[in-house]
Design an enzyme around this catalytic site. Structure first.
Site, PDB file in Angstrom:
ATOM      1  CG  ASP A   1      -2.792  -0.597  -2.687  1.00 28.42           C
ATOM      2  OD1 ASP A   1      -2.546   0.547  -2.258  1.00 28.42           O
ATOM      3  OD2 ASP A   1      -3.510  -1.403  -2.069  1.00 28.42           O
TER       4      ASP A   1
ATOM      5  CG  ASP B   1      -2.667   4.000  -1.896  1.00 29.54           C
ATOM      6  OD1 ASP B   1      -3.444   3.941  -2.876  1.00 29.54           O
ATOM      7  OD2 ASP B   1      -2.801   3.294  -0.889  1.00 29.54           O
TER       8      ASP B   1
ATOM      9  CB  SER C   1      -0.970  -0.045   1.187  1.00 23.76           C
ATOM     10  OG  SER C   1      -1.900   1.004   1.127  1.00 23.76           O
TER      11      SER C   1
ATOM     12  CG  ASP D   1      -6.062   0.925  -1.223  1.00 18.72           C
ATOM     13  OD1 ASP D   1      -5.218   1.837  -1.140  1.00 18.72           O
ATOM     14  OD2 ASP D   1      -6.046  -0.070  -0.477  1.00 18.72           O
TER      15      ASP D   1
END
Length: 592
Positions: free
Chosen positions: A307, A305, A150, A309
């Site tokens: 990833d 970010d 993340s 999300d």
């Protein structure tokens, strides 16, 4: 040095299951008698928290490496094969981000699953967490894995685990995987198939543009208002992560033609060379995008970010650019989306908004204003999506139709085809929201003030204490134990009226010197929450995926709906002052 640490280090330095580089690295630490570093690497196994498994890259049981990825995958495969015992073919979905070794870890995951008789659908290129969640559902998989850490610094990588629901794994299956993982002490016993062999045998399937198209068509359905797109300028930064293609493609399909990607941050790069932390929550991470936005006079600056999300939003208001925090973003998006659904006649009969227990209560007020129910879950989007699944499967009654929801950590989700926070669709809805209000002559600050007049002023803040390693973990545990054993009865001059101990699943109410205890109906989690007499709320929660303890603060002041601008300004100033007082008092108490 403890015997178990010495034994594990000797095993990692000699067993042929580990490659020569790994053996040499650990042997060097043993030879130099580096007790501190060996302890950090072997004092525990990597743990599954709110987001799965996450850690610093390197050799050792407490580090992220290909051997622990294979070990986690073997544990996950064993749980899938034990739980889904029918004759039907089992499959898993896999995607990965831009971090170091992400593709290698993803291929290793596919190889272990294939060796255990489980088909693996893996993206040909890096793809974000929300697309992985949708992959699980679209391909009717029994689970999924997204290789990502993340928003963590570049020395980290991680492994998010998903169940057949498309949501992240929850009890009892996460607990079962952890038990199986801990029981796997012999890495030689892990079943593994080379990636190319798995492809050749038809057990590993690469997924490309055909799936992207299906996902984008679902995102397109979320649009609720069409006004204001012409001439609207957007600057976007994927922060070196997975967002560059899906976010820009989705925005283009929504009719936003003037989108500029920050060139220095457009390319996926696990070193994240232009930011200290690749997290749109951090003002520093958004600096480049804001500066480019100012240069181009963009209406909206977006960031996601690695990833993709989490979403960051910065909006031009006159000659200035205003940064909105996660609670404000969530409230604005919930209000915009519910109003759009209502005005377009698409609001379901029993609409539901879901937020987490540390997210602003303003979202509950907004939901009720539009005739929707608002329910709370534990922190972490997996709990939001688990509640959606429970409702759909009839485990939670009466039936409610999830419309949208989110958490204070810059996460938002509309619709139900994805079962995790989705910054791709959130970027589109945010662009639609800002462009719509611009077409009506409104800024987001104006809209936020309208929400304050309607529901009262809500202000929130977050204080984070980072304490890495074993020593840090011990300090965090001691803090929580102290707050539990000797909880405050007053914080910053206001009495504690309610104490929620989520781990003990109890809520204690204090009224006129009398304490009343009742069951707090949430799954167990290491969280303490204090509700004060003045309506303020303070929460303490160790992170499940990072070496941090987080303190959440929220204040609220009601207003007359006919309050003057001066009265609104005074209320906001009063809330800001109260927030500062709470932060100072609680931080001093928690750290003492």
């Amino acid at each position: 040095m403890q015997d178990n640490i010495q034994r594990l280090a000797q095993y990692w330095s000699t067993s042929q299951v580990f490659d020569e580089k790994t053996r040499t690295e650990i042997a060097g630490l043993l030879q130099s008698n580096n007790e501190k570093e060996l302890t950090e690497r072997f004092y525990r196994d990597l743990e599954f928290g709110t987001g799965g498994m996450r850690g610093i890259l390197g050799a050792g049981t407490a580090r992220m490496n290909i051997y622990n990825v294979r070990k986690a995958t073997q544990a996950f495969a064993d749980e899938l094969n034990a739980f889904f015992k029918g004759p039907e073919q089992k499959a898993i979905a896999i995607s990965y981000d831009s971090r170091h070794f992400s593709r290698e870890f993803a291929e290793a995951t596919a190889g272990v699953m294939a060796a255990n008789g489980i088909h693996a659908y893996i993206t040909k290129e890096l793809r974000p967490t929300p697309m992985l969640s949708f992959m699980v559902r679209h391909y009717k998989c029994k689970g999924g894995v997204c290789v990502t850490a993340s928003h963590n610094p570049p020395e980290y990588n991680g492994y998010k685990v998903y169940w057949e629901t498309g949501g992240q794994i929850v009890p009892p299956h996460d607990e079962a995987v952890i038990r199986r993982y801990s029981a796997l002490t012999n890495y030689e016993s892990i079943r593994f198939m080379p990636f190319a062999e798995g492809v050749k045998k038809g057990l590993i399937h690469e997924v490309g543009a055909e799936f992207d198209e299906i996902y984008f068509k679902e995102v397109d359905k979320l649009s609720v208002r069409k006004e204001g797109r012409e001439g609207f300028k957007i600057v976007y930064s994927p922060l070196h992560g997975t967002g560059a293609y899906p976010v820009t493609e989705a925005l283009k399909r929504w009719g936003f033609k003037d989108v500029t990607v920050v060139p220095e941050q457009a390319k996926p790069d696990g070193n994240f060379p232009t930011v200290k932390y690749p997290n749109p929550e951090e003002p520093e991470a958004m600096h480049m995008a804001i500066e480019l936005g100012k240069k181009l006079k963009a209406d909206l600056v977006l960031g996601t970010d690695p990833d993709t999300d989490r979403i960051g939003i910065v909006v031009r208001e006159g000659d200035d650019y205003r940064v909105f925090n996660g609670n404000q973003i969530g409230s604005l998006l919930v209000d915009f989306y519910l109003s759009g659904m209502k005005d377009s006649g698409r609001m379901p009969a029993n609409p539901l908004v879901i937020k987490t227990i540390v997210t602003t209560d303003q979202q509950a007020d907004i939901a009720h204003y539009y005739g929707a129910t608002c329910e709370e879950t534990l922190t972490g989007f997996k709990w939001i999506c688990q509640l959606v699944d429970d409702i759909e499967k009839g485990r939670s009654k009466p039936y409610r139709q999830y419309v949208c929801g989110g958490e204070e950590s810059y996460g938002f989700l509309a619709g139900t085809f994805v079962r995790d926070k989705d910054a791709v669709s959130a970027c589109c809805i945010a662009a639609e929201m800002v462009s719509y209000y611009k077409s009506k002559g409104k800024t987001l600050s104006m809209v936020l003030d309208e929400l304050y007049l309607r529901h009262g002023v809500y202000l929130e803040s977050l204080a984070t204490l980072t304490l890495p390693g074993k020593e840090g973990a011990d300090r965090i545990r001691q803090m929580m134990e102290r707050l539990r054993s000797d909880p405050p009865r007053e914080i910053a001059g206001s009495e504690v009226r309610i104490l929620r101990d989520v781990d003990a699943q109890k809520e204690i109410s204090f009224e006129k010197g009398k304490a009343t205890t009742k069951v707090y109906d949430q799954p167990r989690s290491n969280v303490l929450q204090f509700v004060l007499a003045d309506g303020s709320k303070v929460s303490a929660r160790p992170s499940g995926t990072e070496p941090k303890i987080k303190f959440y603060f929220s204040v609220h002041e009601n207003l007359s709906k006919t309050a003057s601008p001066a009265e609104l300004s005074s209320a906001k100033a009063g809330c800001a002052k109260r927030l500062t007082e709470l932060e100072a008092a609680f931080n001093a108490m928690a750290r003492s």
